[in-house]
Motif scaffolding. Structure first.
Motif, PDB file in Angstrom:
ATOM      1  N   LYS A 240      -4.327 -41.569 -52.105  1.00 60.86           N
ATOM      2  CA  LYS A 240      -3.382 -40.483 -52.216  1.00 60.86           C
ATOM      3  C   LYS A 240      -4.067 -39.632 -53.579  1.00 60.86           C
ATOM      4  N   VAL A 241      -4.633 -40.294 -54.492  1.00 60.89           N
ATOM      5  CA  VAL A 241      -5.207 -39.718 -55.653  1.00 60.89           C
ATOM      6  C   VAL A 241      -6.796 -39.271 -55.400  1.00 60.89           C
ATOM      7  N   PHE A 242      -7.302 -40.215 -54.633  1.00 65.55           N
ATOM      8  CA  PHE A 242      -8.778 -40.021 -54.727  1.00 65.55           C
ATOM      9  C   PHE A 242      -9.469 -39.555 -53.239  1.00 65.55           C
ATOM     10  N   SER A 243      -8.669 -39.853 -52.129  1.00 67.71           N
ATOM     11  CA  SER A 243      -9.397 -39.545 -50.764  1.00 67.71           C
ATOM     12  C   SER A 243      -9.066 -38.272 -50.317  1.00 67.71           C
ATOM     13  N   SER A 244      -9.905 -38.000 -49.211  1.00 64.72           N
ATOM     14  CA  SER A 244      -9.761 -36.448 -48.685  1.00 64.72           C
ATOM     15  C   SER A 244      -8.625 -36.564 -47.960  1.00 64.72           C
ATOM     16  N   HIS A 245      -8.436 -35.315 -47.514  1.00 60.70           N
ATOM     17  CA  HIS A 245      -7.090 -35.216 -46.592  1.00 60.70           C
ATOM     18  C   HIS A 245      -7.438 -35.749 -45.334  1.00 60.70           C
ATOM     19  N   VAL A 251      -5.554 -42.972 -42.822  1.00 55.67           N
ATOM     20  CA  VAL A 251      -4.964 -44.171 -43.379  1.00 55.67           C
ATOM     21  C   VAL A 251      -3.258 -44.172 -42.969  1.00 55.67           C
ATOM     22  N   TYR A 252      -2.534 -42.977 -43.107  1.00 56.45           N
ATOM     23  CA  TYR A 252      -1.440 -42.947 -42.598  1.00 56.45           C
ATOM     24  C   TYR A 252      -1.153 -43.602 -41.119  1.00 56.45           C
ATOM     25  N   ALA A 253      -1.992 -42.824 -40.350  1.00 53.21           N
ATOM     26  CA  ALA A 253      -1.735 -43.065 -38.862  1.00 53.21           C
ATOM     27  C   ALA A 253      -2.175 -44.519 -38.563  1.00 53.21           C
ATOM     28  N   GLY A 254      -3.291 -45.037 -39.129  1.00 55.42           N
ATOM     29  CA  GLY A 254      -3.819 -46.291 -38.975  1.00 55.42           C
ATOM     30  C   GLY A 254      -2.961 -47.219 -39.266  1.00 55.42           C
TER      31      GLY A 254
END
Ligand code: SF4
Length: 321
Positions: A240-245, A251-254
């Motif tokens: 949430k802090v470092f990754s792109s949208h 991440v959320y879907a997987g």
């Protein structure tokens, strides 16, 4: 910051990163608080000097620019010894005992005897560090607001006692609240040197990847086939802090469908961290010992010149000069 050793990502996101942006809009003073380290490490101060240099190197690596900001070490500016003495004369002991971190630190550092005059008085030292530069703002996270409030009270008390030609000498600074996102360490608790769960700004890429591999995840996701929840996972917090949208969506879907494994997900988090750390480490490598010496010498001279302006007014207001 206190010189506790090399800085970590929690220090960076909690303060340093904001400071780097602030120096474009304000005249800024940033120092390494070596005298504060003495309040807890008085029995063995041997690490303070080497740690001070490491912190200054991390300041420079993170992008604090000596051409824009004044960077210095607290003990190299003698006014940081003088103002606390004067302010200590007017600060009630009860105010110091009420500072929340006074009791917290005594409990957390139970192995050290902190029943010292210097430790009780560290908020006065901190107030002096701030007021010496007669600043408009102090950039702090939420957890430091109480200290700035005490600084304002000390300034108010000083101004009530003493004036210079009818004018107040120590203006009450305002808090400039800076964002400090929740940053977990590798064990899921807040990233902190005392927990041994940090990722250092100077950690090379293989070390970052190794640390990520052992990082705790959503406890509900025991097997690869179990769905998880990034909102309950420290690795999710890093994303949430470092990754792109786009990565965050993957991440959320997987994670929620068990479509990705934690090892893959941690790899993406490591990619994002390495991208942040690379330019920091490249800058760090460019500074030689002699460069750091030059920055410190120049910074101390500039800080001292500004602090002395304040002290001349303070001494005159107190009828000491
Ligand atoms: Fe955490 Fe990622 Fe594993 Fe989900 S997939 S539990 S977010 S490490």
């Amino acid at each position: 910051m206190r010189p506790t050793g090399k800085l970590h990502l929690g220090n960076y996101m909690g303060a340093l990163h904001n400071w780097v942006n602030l120096q474009n809009d304000y005249e800024c003073y940033f120092f390494v608080a070596d005298l504060h380290a003495l309040t807890t490490d008085y029995a063995d101060p041997s690490n303070i000097l080497p740690n001070t240099r490491e912190v200054m190197l991390d300041y420079l690596a993170a992008g604090l620019d000596p051409a824009k900001s004044v960077l210095f070490v607290q003990s190299q500016v003698k006014q940081h010894f003088e103002l606390p003495l004067y302010l200590g004369m007017i600060t009630p002991v009860g105010w110091l005992e009420r500072v929340p971190s006074y009791k917290d630190m005594q409990e957390n550092l139970a192995e050290k005897d902190l029943s010292m005059y210097g430790f009780l008085g560290y908020p006065v030292l901190m107030a002096s560090d701030i007021l010496l530069y007669q600043p408009k703002y102090v950039p702090v996270g939420q957890d430091q607001q109480a200290h700035v409030e005490l600084t304002r009270e000390v300034a108010r008390r000083f101004n009530n006692f003493y004036k210079l030609n009818g004018e107040e000498v120590l203006p009450e600074p305002d808090v400039l609240l800076t964002p400090s996102p929740k940053l977990p360490g590798t064990d899921g608790r807040k990233m902190s040197k005392s927990y041994g769960n940090t990722i250092l700004l100077s950690d090379p890429e293989p070390e970052v990847r190794k640390k990520l591999k052992t990082m705790v995840t959503d406890p509900a996701r025991v097997r690869r086939t179990d769905p998880g929840d990034p909102d309950k996972c420290p690795v999710g917090d890093l994303h949430k802090v470092f990754s792109s949208h786009d990565t965050l969506e993957k991440v959320y879907a997987g994670c929620r469908t068990a479509g990705i494994g934690c090892i893959e997900c941690k790899g993406w988090a490591a990619d994002a961290l390495v991208q942040i750390l690379n330019p920091i480490q490249e800058r760090r490598a460019k500074y030689s010992d002699a460069d750091v010496d030059d920055v410190l010498k120049d910074g101390a001279a500039r800080a001292e010149a500004r602090a002395e302006q304040t002290m001349a007014e303070v001494r005159a207001a107190m009828k000491l000069a």
